[in-house]
Design a protein around this motif. Sequence first.
Motif, PDB file in Angstrom:
ATOM      1  N   PHE A  84     -11.945 -11.596 -10.589  1.00 48.13           N
ATOM      2  CA  PHE A  84     -12.941 -10.539  -9.951  1.00 48.13           C
ATOM      3  C   PHE A  84     -13.823 -11.412  -8.829  1.00 48.13           C
ATOM      4  O   PHE A  84     -14.221 -10.946  -7.837  1.00 48.13           O
ATOM      5  CB  PHE A  84     -13.758  -9.853 -10.775  1.00 48.13           C
ATOM      6  N   ASN A  85     -14.075 -12.649  -9.247  1.00 47.71           N
ATOM      7  CA  ASN A  85     -14.781 -13.522  -8.406  1.00 47.71           C
ATOM      8  C   ASN A  85     -13.955 -13.899  -7.019  1.00 47.71           C
ATOM      9  O   ASN A  85     -14.550 -14.117  -6.109  1.00 47.71           O
ATOM     10  CB  ASN A  85     -15.072 -14.737  -9.348  1.00 47.71           C
ATOM     11  N   LEU A  86     -12.674 -13.550  -7.226  1.00 47.33           N
ATOM     12  CA  LEU A  86     -11.827 -13.972  -6.063  1.00 47.33           C
ATOM     13  C   LEU A  86     -11.462 -12.473  -5.454  1.00 47.33           C
ATOM     14  O   LEU A  86     -10.756 -12.457  -4.561  1.00 47.33           O
ATOM     15  CB  LEU A  86     -10.563 -14.561  -6.481  1.00 47.33           C
ATOM     16  N   ASN A  87     -12.312 -11.404  -5.888  1.00 47.30           N
ATOM     17  CA  ASN A  87     -12.235 -10.232  -4.967  1.00 47.30           C
ATOM     18  C   ASN A  87     -10.932  -9.626  -5.586  1.00 47.30           C
ATOM     19  O   ASN A  87     -10.319  -8.733  -4.429  1.00 47.30           O
ATOM     20  CB  ASN A  87     -12.444 -10.185  -3.750  1.00 47.30           C
ATOM     21  N   VAL A  88     -10.343  -9.637  -6.554  1.00 42.88           N
ATOM     22  CA  VAL A  88      -9.241  -8.836  -6.921  1.00 42.88           C
ATOM     23  C   VAL A  88      -9.417  -7.395  -7.153  1.00 42.88           C
ATOM     24  O   VAL A  88     -10.522  -7.240  -7.430  1.00 42.88           O
ATOM     25  CB  VAL A  88      -8.376  -9.585  -8.037  1.00 42.88           C
ATOM     26  N   THR A  89      -8.731  -6.676  -7.000  1.00 47.73           N
ATOM     27  CA  THR A  89      -8.928  -5.267  -6.912  1.00 47.73           C
ATOM     28  C   THR A  89      -8.792  -4.646  -8.524  1.00 47.73           C
ATOM     29  O   THR A  89      -9.492  -4.170  -8.946  1.00 47.73           O
ATOM     30  CB  THR A  89      -7.597  -4.560  -6.166  1.00 47.73           C
ATOM     31  N   ASP A  90      -7.607  -5.269  -9.122  1.00 45.11           N
ATOM     32  CA  ASP A  90      -7.596  -4.777 -10.609  1.00 45.11           C
ATOM     33  C   ASP A  90      -6.883  -6.019 -11.323  1.00 45.11           C
ATOM     34  O   ASP A  90      -6.353  -6.885 -10.894  1.00 45.11           O
ATOM     35  CB  ASP A  90      -6.927  -3.360 -10.938  1.00 45.11           C
ATOM     36  N   TYR A  91      -7.175  -5.963 -12.771  1.00 40.85           N
ATOM     37  CA  TYR A  91      -6.480  -6.916 -13.577  1.00 40.85           C
ATOM     38  C   TYR A  91      -5.969  -6.420 -14.882  1.00 40.85           C
ATOM     39  O   TYR A  91      -6.522  -5.763 -15.421  1.00 40.85           O
ATOM     40  CB  TYR A  91      -7.742  -7.774 -14.151  1.00 40.85           C
ATOM     41  N   LEU A  92      -4.628  -6.446 -14.848  1.00 43.13           N
ATOM     42  CA  LEU A  92      -3.630  -5.592 -15.950  1.00 43.13           C
ATOM     43  C   LEU A  92      -3.315  -6.553 -16.697  1.00 43.13           C
ATOM     44  O   LEU A  92      -2.773  -7.420 -16.287  1.00 43.13           O
ATOM     45  CB  LEU A  92      -2.396  -5.163 -14.824  1.00 43.13           C
TER      46      LEU A  92
END
Length: 224
Positions: free
Chosen positions: A91-99
């Motif tokens: 999320f620090n790398l601005n990913v949209t979601d983490y599955l």
Amino acid sequence: MSKIKCILIEDEPLAAKVLSDYISQVPFLELQQVFKDALLASEFLMREQTDLMFLDIHLPKLKGMAFLKTLINPPAVIVTTAYHQYAVEGFNLNVTDYLLKPFEFERFLTAVNKVKAAQPKAAEERDFIFVSVQKRRVRIPFAEILYVESQREYIRIVTTKQEYISKMSTHEIEALLPSATFKRVHRSFIVAVNKIESYTAETISLPGTSIPIGRGYKDVIDDL
């Protein structure tokens, strides 16, 4: 509505099959290619417009997060992994979601809907673009554009009236142009199809200039 073009970077065959099946069930997603290797995916991203990347973390040669850090203008990213400890970094790398694997289709759909909601208005629904030129936002009608040329971290937009220099990548401008009427024919050039006067296997003639055709873009010309 235009489809969201996506790639899948996944080293596990079973996980790749599950994700490919999920993608095929979503009408607004278009799977361009599946990669086992981040380095091969990097080459693809340099020459193709991609809106979304499904990225596994544990990959051969170059790990997912390390690969993501190398991208200057990455597409939207959904991380797919069995390891929860990388979530904060993601999320620090601005990913949209983490599955977190294994995940059900419902959870997958929630993630891709986030990407869909964040998509800008499709270029096909308007007839102009605004670009930043010397601290001003300039309106350029699509009908006036002849071609776009990459100049390192800048682009040169050549129109029937004048030229504009803007600090953005060819990938960024390509995503904002209607794909039906603008085609990348070289790593450094995007041309307006309706402005082509003639072409050979090596060059395209536009009013007042010639544009080279890149070795990996011959199929684009064949489709004109």
